[in-house]
Design an enzyme around this catalytic site. Structure first.
Site, mmCIF file in Angstrom:
data_model
loop_
_atom_site.group_PDB
_atom_site.id
_atom_site.type_symbol
_atom_site.label_atom_id
_atom_site.label_comp_id
_atom_site.label_asym_id
_atom_site.label_seq_id
_atom_site.Cartn_x
_atom_site.Cartn_y
_atom_site.Cartn_z
ATOM 1 N NE ARG A 20 18.686 25.574 -19.968
ATOM 2 C CZ ARG A 20 18.293 25.283 -18.722
ATOM 3 N NH1 ARG A 20 18.943 24.398 -18.014
ATOM 4 N NH2 ARG A 20 17.248 25.892 -18.184
ATOM 5 C CE1 TYR A 40 22.370 17.337 -43.854
ATOM 6 C CE2 TYR A 40 21.099 17.406 -41.824
ATOM 7 C CZ TYR A 40 22.281 17.155 -42.489
ATOM 8 O OH TYR A 40 23.371 16.741 -41.774
ATOM 9 C CG ASP A 89 18.168 23.985 -44.090
ATOM 10 O OD1 ASP A 89 19.070 24.820 -44.270
ATOM 11 O OD2 ASP A 89 18.378 22.826 -43.680
ATOM 12 C CE LYS A 146 26.897 21.302 -43.157
ATOM 13 N NZ LYS A 146 25.504 21.036 -43.465
HETATM 14 C C1 LIG Z 1 24.527 20.146 -42.795
HETATM 15 C C2 LIG Z 1 23.143 20.598 -42.987
HETATM 16 C C3 LIG Z 1 22.250 20.633 -41.924
HETATM 17 C C4 LIG Z 1 22.613 20.134 -40.560
HETATM 18 O O1 LIG Z 1 23.626 20.870 -39.984
HETATM 19 P P1 LIG Z 1 24.582 20.237 -38.845
HETATM 20 O O2 LIG Z 1 25.270 21.406 -38.305
HETATM 21 O O3 LIG Z 1 25.462 19.246 -39.563
HETATM 22 O O4 LIG Z 1 23.684 19.539 -37.870
HETATM 23 C C5 LIG Z 1 20.996 21.112 -42.146
HETATM 24 N N1 LIG Z 1 20.609 21.524 -43.362
HETATM 25 C C6 LIG Z 1 21.447 21.499 -44.414
HETATM 26 C C7 LIG Z 1 20.976 21.996 -45.724
HETATM 27 C C8 LIG Z 1 22.741 21.026 -44.266
HETATM 28 O O5 LIG Z 1 23.554 20.966 -45.317
#
Ligand SMILES: *Cc1c(COP(=O)(O)O)cnc(C)c1O
Length: 383
Positions: free
Chosen positions: A51, A104, A176, A201
């Site tokens: 972990r 988000y 983010d 992504k």
């Molecule tokens: C998809 C996304 C997230 C969350 O990511 P996951 O891997 O799906 O939990 C956070 N911020 C943005 C801008 C996103 O597009």
């Protein structure tokens, strides 16, 4: 100075430690064994328990840390858990948190439900606030959470102006940074303290991994590592390996995503069914000036606003697409389409339905033909 596309190739790789293999192998491990009691309690041991990290996850952390220009990166099982970790690492009961209204959706829900239950109050602010955000600072304001551009409505925020105002009051800046990736927005260089990525992504890039990263500047490194450990967050070695593989091609993929997206965005703007295209690289986009000043590129994600159309005609458009599939997420090699206005919390300020497009790596002419046919179906259903 080594450029970022060169860093993408070398970051996190240590062949000499892995029998000369170019890539760090997948170390599936919960347990690491120690030769004796002394080494078991030696705090300088790099690996003590699965972990807490394996050579594979550490390689990815190091790669992200180098790309983001931070002091330490930690991995989480999803992008959302990276967003929530950043907030949990900073905020305590009684604190006030300022979050961009364009955030988000699930991050918003975390603030409204969990953070609230633990005594953290959230105010959502207009993404256009810039330095004026300081008017909303309270004595108990602990952090601002930015997302630039927003991942459905694509407002670009004045991150350096907000960071400057926040730091004057000792307020932490979290961003983010998923849309731009570390390649196209230098979060730390623009005053961000904690930079969050959904590596699900573009870093993963192949629609087969869930993973998040949080990178801290030197001042926040210890707090981040501690909260990450206390919460028991970790990522699998397999997912770290796949994300490392994805990272190596990030710059060539992004270049193609941006080129195709720009071409389609300009073409869509000229279509009679389309009221607006929201993509910061377009010269007349409201976010263009800030984007041009602060970013070094874009990705393949943008939205179009259609003129008033019924749900039925939008469904006729989307149901018949050949290359654009219906799906959440983005950043993979494939094109995706999403009727974002169907969502309950969607802002009502748009002229008509808002369709988010992820432009994949298919031939751009095939994508154009697909979209043109979709808009014809929309038209036919409407008339
Ligand atoms: C998809 C996304 C997230 C969350 O990511 P996951 O891997 O799906 O939990 C956070 N911020 C943005 C801008 C996103 O597009």
């Amino acid at each position: 100075m080594t450029r970022k596309d060169t860093k993408l190739v070398g970051a996190g790789r240590t062949p000499a430690l892995h029998a000369g293999a170019v890539n760090t192998p997948v170390y599936r491990a919960s347990t690491f064994l120690f030769p004796d009691v002394e080494s078991m309690f030696d705090n300088s041991q790099p690996y003590t328990y699965g972990r807490r990290g394996t050579p594979t996850t550490r390689a990815l952390e190091d790669a992200f840390c180098e790309l983001e220009g931070g002091a330490r990166t930690v991995l989480t099982p999803s992008g959302l858990s990276a967003c929530t970790l950043a907030i949990l690492a900073i905020c305590s009961a009684g604190d006030h948190l300022l979050v961009t209204d364009s955030v988000y959706g699930p991050t918003r829900v975390f603030c409204e439900r969990i953070a609230k239950r633990y005594g953290v109050t959230t105010t959502f602010f207009a993404p256009s606030a810039g330095a004026k955000l300081k008017d909303q600072f309270r004595p108990e304001t602990k952090a601002v959470f930015l997302e630039s551009p927003g991942s459905i409505t694509f407002e670009v925020q004045d991150v350096p102006a907000i960071a400057k105002a926040a730091h004057e009051k000792g307020i932490t800046v979290i961003l983010d940074n998923t849309w731009a990736t570390p390649l196209h927005f230098d979060a730390m260089g623009h005053g961000v303290d904690l930079s969050v990525q959904s590596a699900t992504k573009y870093a993963g890039g192949h629609a087969d991994v869930m993973l998040g990263t949080v990178t801290a500047s030197a001042a926040y490194k210890d707090r981040l590592v501690q909260a990450h450990g206390d919460l028991g967050l970790c990522a699998s070695a397999d997912d770290a390996f796949l994300t490392l593989r994805g990272l190596r091609t990030l710059s060539v993929r992004l270049k193609r995503h941006q080129e195709s997206a720009t071409e389609l965005a300009i073409w869509l703007k000229g279509r009679p069914e389309v009221a607006r295209v929201i993509y910061p690289p377009l010269h007349d986009d409201p976010g263009h000036t800030l984007w041009k000043r602060d970013f070094t590129g874009a990705c393949g994600l943008f939205s179009i606003v259609l003129h008033q159309a019924s749900d039925k005609s939008v469904a006729a458009m989307l149901d018949g697409m050949k290359h654009f599939s219906l799906g959440y997420s983005w950043g993979g090699f494939e094109s995706l389409i999403l009727p974002a206005h169907y969502h309950r919390s969607f802002p009502k300020k748009f002229e008509g339905p808002l369709i988010r497009l992820h432009i994949g790596l298919e031939n751009v002419d095939d994508l154009k033909v697909d979209l043109a046919a979709g808009l014809e179906r929309l038209h036919a259903e409407r008339s």
